[in-house]
Design a protein around this motif. Sequence first.
Motif, short mmCIF file in Angstrom:
data_model
loop_
_atom_site.label_atom_id
_atom_site.label_comp_id
_atom_site.label_asym_id
_atom_site.label_seq_id
_atom_site.Cartn_x
_atom_site.Cartn_y
_atom_site.Cartn_z
N UNK A 101 110.19 -11.23 88.40
CA UNK A 101 110.26 -9.77 87.57
C UNK A 101 108.96 -9.53 86.89
N UNK A 102 108.00 -10.48 86.97
CA UNK A 102 106.56 -10.28 86.31
C UNK A 102 105.51 -10.16 87.12
N UNK A 103 104.35 -9.48 86.97
CA UNK A 103 103.53 -9.09 87.64
C UNK A 103 102.11 -9.41 87.21
N UNK A 104 100.97 -9.75 87.94
CA UNK A 104 99.78 -9.84 87.23
C UNK A 104 98.65 -9.23 88.22
N UNK A 105 97.72 -8.91 87.74
CA UNK A 105 96.36 -8.48 88.36
C UNK A 105 95.10 -8.83 87.82
N UNK A 106 94.39 -9.13 88.73
CA UNK A 106 92.96 -9.80 88.27
C UNK A 106 92.09 -9.60 89.46
N UNK A 107 90.73 -9.91 88.68
CA UNK A 107 89.41 -9.70 89.42
C UNK A 107 89.27 -11.16 89.93
N UNK A 108 89.11 -11.50 91.57
CA UNK A 108 89.32 -12.71 92.11
C UNK A 108 88.01 -13.37 91.80
N UNK A 109 86.67 -12.82 91.16
CA UNK A 109 85.58 -13.29 90.93
C UNK A 109 85.78 -14.41 89.69
N UNK A 110 86.77 -14.35 88.94
CA UNK A 110 87.36 -15.24 87.86
C UNK A 110 87.97 -16.56 88.46
N UNK A 111 87.54 -17.65 88.13
CA UNK A 111 88.09 -18.97 88.54
C UNK A 111 89.61 -18.72 88.24
N UNK A 112 90.32 -19.09 89.45
CA UNK A 112 91.84 -18.88 89.40
C UNK A 112 92.77 -19.77 90.33
N UNK A 113 93.73 -19.96 90.08
CA UNK A 113 94.69 -20.87 90.85
C UNK A 113 96.10 -20.19 90.57
N UNK A 114 97.02 -20.32 91.60
CA UNK A 114 98.56 -19.86 91.34
C UNK A 114 99.24 -20.99 92.40
N UNK B 109 92.93 -26.62 91.30
CA UNK B 109 91.69 -26.53 91.51
C UNK B 109 91.42 -25.01 91.82
N UNK B 110 90.73 -24.57 90.72
CA UNK B 110 90.51 -23.18 90.63
C UNK B 110 89.22 -22.66 91.62
N UNK B 111 89.61 -21.52 91.93
CA UNK B 111 88.61 -20.86 93.06
C UNK B 111 88.13 -19.75 92.58
N UNK B 112 87.05 -19.12 93.15
CA UNK B 112 86.55 -17.75 93.06
C UNK B 112 86.10 -17.14 94.54
N UNK B 113 86.26 -15.82 94.56
CA UNK B 113 85.76 -14.95 95.67
C UNK B 113 85.78 -13.78 95.37
N UNK B 114 85.11 -13.01 96.46
CA UNK B 114 85.02 -11.63 96.00
C UNK B 114 86.30 -10.81 96.17
N UNK B 115 86.54 -9.84 95.45
CA UNK B 115 87.94 -8.92 95.57
C UNK B 115 88.90 -8.99 94.46
N UNK B 116 89.96 -8.37 94.73
CA UNK B 116 90.69 -8.10 93.38
C UNK B 116 92.32 -8.24 94.17
N UNK B 117 92.99 -8.86 93.23
CA UNK B 117 94.50 -9.31 93.55
C UNK B 117 95.59 -8.81 92.80
N UNK B 118 96.88 -8.54 93.29
CA UNK B 118 97.95 -8.14 92.30
C UNK B 118 99.04 -9.00 92.84
N UNK B 119 99.89 -9.76 92.01
CA UNK B 119 101.18 -10.33 92.58
C UNK B 119 102.35 -9.84 91.71
#
Length: 198
Positions: free
Chosen positions: A157-170, A126-136
Amino acid sequence: MCKMAVMDDDASAVLEGVGQRLRVLRRSRGTTLAELAGETGLTASTLSRLENGKRRPTLEQLLPLARAHGVPLDDLVGYRHTGDPRVHLRPVARDGMTFVPLTRRAGGIQVFKVVYPPASRWGEPALKTHEGYEWFYVMNGSVRFVLGDQDLVLRAGEAAEFDTRLPHWIGSAGEHPAELLTLIGLQGERAHLTVSGD
């Protein structure tokens, strides 16, 4: 000067900056007085008087405020630790995930260890959006990361960073829990810990 007068002076000095700290915490979370009143059970007018220094806070008022802002009581009264530098971890469970805060300061970027349950516990993303930026960063296991029309699997060992205004799910991509180190801004923290997790 008697001992009681010295103690009163010390208490006044400690409580003097509480109002300003409360205002900064509330504004940094983007929360209104009415919203905070709903979270704490205190009235908006009481909260306003506390923030303006027109009312001296009591322990019964500070405890729910510390909980609502997600900070130790010491942060509200301006107490500075001089000994133990360790962060005392208090995990938060939300939507099957466990968030372990690794920072204790209010405002700015927050760091969490996040444990996602096995993939069998998840339904369709269930993809979500919200204000902010995230790195994991994936510490253990593997993670399914859906960002817009991309569907990726990241391993330890892998990482990602993204603008949380884009629909996303982890979520976990395997039959074992996945552990991530996550850095999120204030809006992202509210979306994860107040509303619901990804």
